[in-house]
Write a protein that holds these residues in place. Structure first.
Motif, PDB file in Angstrom:
ATOM      1  N   GLU A  87      -0.527  10.677  14.927  1.00 55.72           N
ATOM      2  CA  GLU A  87      -1.920  10.739  15.364  1.00 55.72           C
ATOM      3  C   GLU A  87      -2.198   9.675  16.430  1.00 55.72           C
ATOM      4  OE1 GLU A  87      -4.738  11.130  12.061  1.00 55.72           O
ATOM      5  OE2 GLU A  87      -3.059  11.666  10.758  1.00 55.72           O
ATOM      6  N   ASN A  88      -3.353   9.808  17.102  1.00 51.78           N
ATOM      7  CA  ASN A  88      -3.718   8.864  18.166  1.00 51.78           C
ATOM      8  C   ASN A  88      -3.742   7.429  17.669  1.00 51.78           C
ATOM      9  OD1 ASN A  88      -3.917  10.904  20.021  1.00 51.78           O
ATOM     10  ND2 ASN A  88      -6.125  11.161  19.795  1.00 51.78           N
ATOM     11  N   LYS A  89      -4.259   7.205  16.444  1.00 52.06           N
ATOM     12  CA  LYS A  89      -4.334   5.855  15.896  1.00 52.06           C
ATOM     13  C   LYS A  89      -2.927   5.274  15.696  1.00 52.06           C
ATOM     14  CE  LYS A  89      -6.651   2.360  14.105  1.00 52.06           C
ATOM     15  NZ  LYS A  89      -7.483   1.481  14.915  1.00 52.06           N
ATOM     16  N   ASP A  90      -1.968   6.137  15.319  1.00 52.86           N
ATOM     17  CA  ASP A  90      -0.576   5.679  15.189  1.00 52.86           C
ATOM     18  C   ASP A  90      -0.072   5.166  16.530  1.00 52.86           C
ATOM     19  OD1 ASP A  90      -0.072   6.489  12.445  1.00 52.86           O
ATOM     20  OD2 ASP A  90       0.001   8.552  13.166  1.00 52.86           O
TER      21      ASP A  90
ATOM     22  N   TYR B  26      -7.043   8.332   9.405  1.00 48.36           N
ATOM     23  CA  TYR B  26      -5.896   9.234   9.521  1.00 48.36           C
ATOM     24  C   TYR B  26      -6.140  10.535   8.774  1.00 48.36           C
ATOM     25  CZ  TYR B  26      -3.346   5.085  11.083  1.00 48.36           C
ATOM     26  OH  TYR B  26      -2.932   3.980  11.761  1.00 48.36           O
ATOM     27  N   LYS B  27      -5.819  11.656   9.408  1.00 49.91           N
ATOM     28  CA  LYS B  27      -5.951  12.965   8.752  1.00 49.91           C
ATOM     29  C   LYS B  27      -5.073  13.051   7.507  1.00 49.91           C
ATOM     30  CE  LYS B  27      -7.023  15.598  12.951  1.00 49.91           C
ATOM     31  NZ  LYS B  27      -6.647  14.696  14.033  1.00 49.91           N
ATOM     32  N   ARG B  28      -3.916  12.363   7.538  1.00 49.68           N
ATOM     33  CA  ARG B  28      -2.971  12.455   6.416  1.00 49.68           C
ATOM     34  C   ARG B  28      -3.418  11.669   5.176  1.00 49.68           C
ATOM     35  NH1 ARG B  28      -0.097   9.474  10.381  1.00 49.68           N
ATOM     36  NH2 ARG B  28      -0.068   7.243   9.914  1.00 49.68           N
TER      37      ARG B  28
END
Length: 155
Positions: free
Chosen positions: A32-35, A143-145
């Motif tokens: 993801e973008n945050k990662d 995070y979506k996860r």
């Protein structure tokens, strides 16, 4: 592991930090973008904002990592914990987590939080083993996860 040591962040290991994390994220989830934000600029976005990164090392090989992202004074998020696939199943994750918790206690932090996924049953087992308790997940999680939030109260 008798040659296992833990070392603080050094800029020369920034790429290793990124690669260790991308390995597990890509295996189970989507990056993801945050990662990307945290992994591409870990020194700027974690260390320089009051956080910490540690590495698990066997002899001269970095085999794992963990980060503490500062939320507020004495409250940190434990994140970006990864063990190289080649070294999994050797309890390195447990030792790294124990090291990280002891570090938080030495710093006299009030609380450590973490976000994880119910898919990561081994990780959740280890977190519970060291005292993390599940708490309600806020609706707008980064995070979506993330399907589970846990906290460890140290005081």
């Amino acid at each position: 592991m008798n040659n296992l040591t833990f070392i603080p962040f050094q800029p020369k290991y920034a790429k290793t930090f990124k690669n260790l994390n991308l390995e597990w994220i890509k295996k189970f989830f989507v990056v993801e973008n945050k990662d990307i934000e945290l992994l591409d600029n870990c020194e700027e976005n974690i260390i320089n904002k009051g956080g910490y990164i540690f590495f698990a090392k066997i002899d001269t090989t970095i085999v794992g990592c963990v980060a503490y992202i500062k939320i507020e004074d004495n409250v940190y998020e434990l994140g970006k914990m990864a063990i190289s696939e080649a070294y999994q199943g050797k309890k390195i994750g447990q030792e790294l987590l124990t090291f990280a918790i002891n570090f938080a206690k030495e710093k006299q932090w009030k609380q450590v939080i973490l976000y994880s996924s119910v898919k990561l049953t081994n990780a959740l087992h280890i977190y519970k083993k060291v005292g993390f308790k599940e708490v309600p997940l806020e609706p707008n999680v980064v995070y979506k996860r993330s399907s589970i939030k846990m906290e460890l109260n140290l005081k």
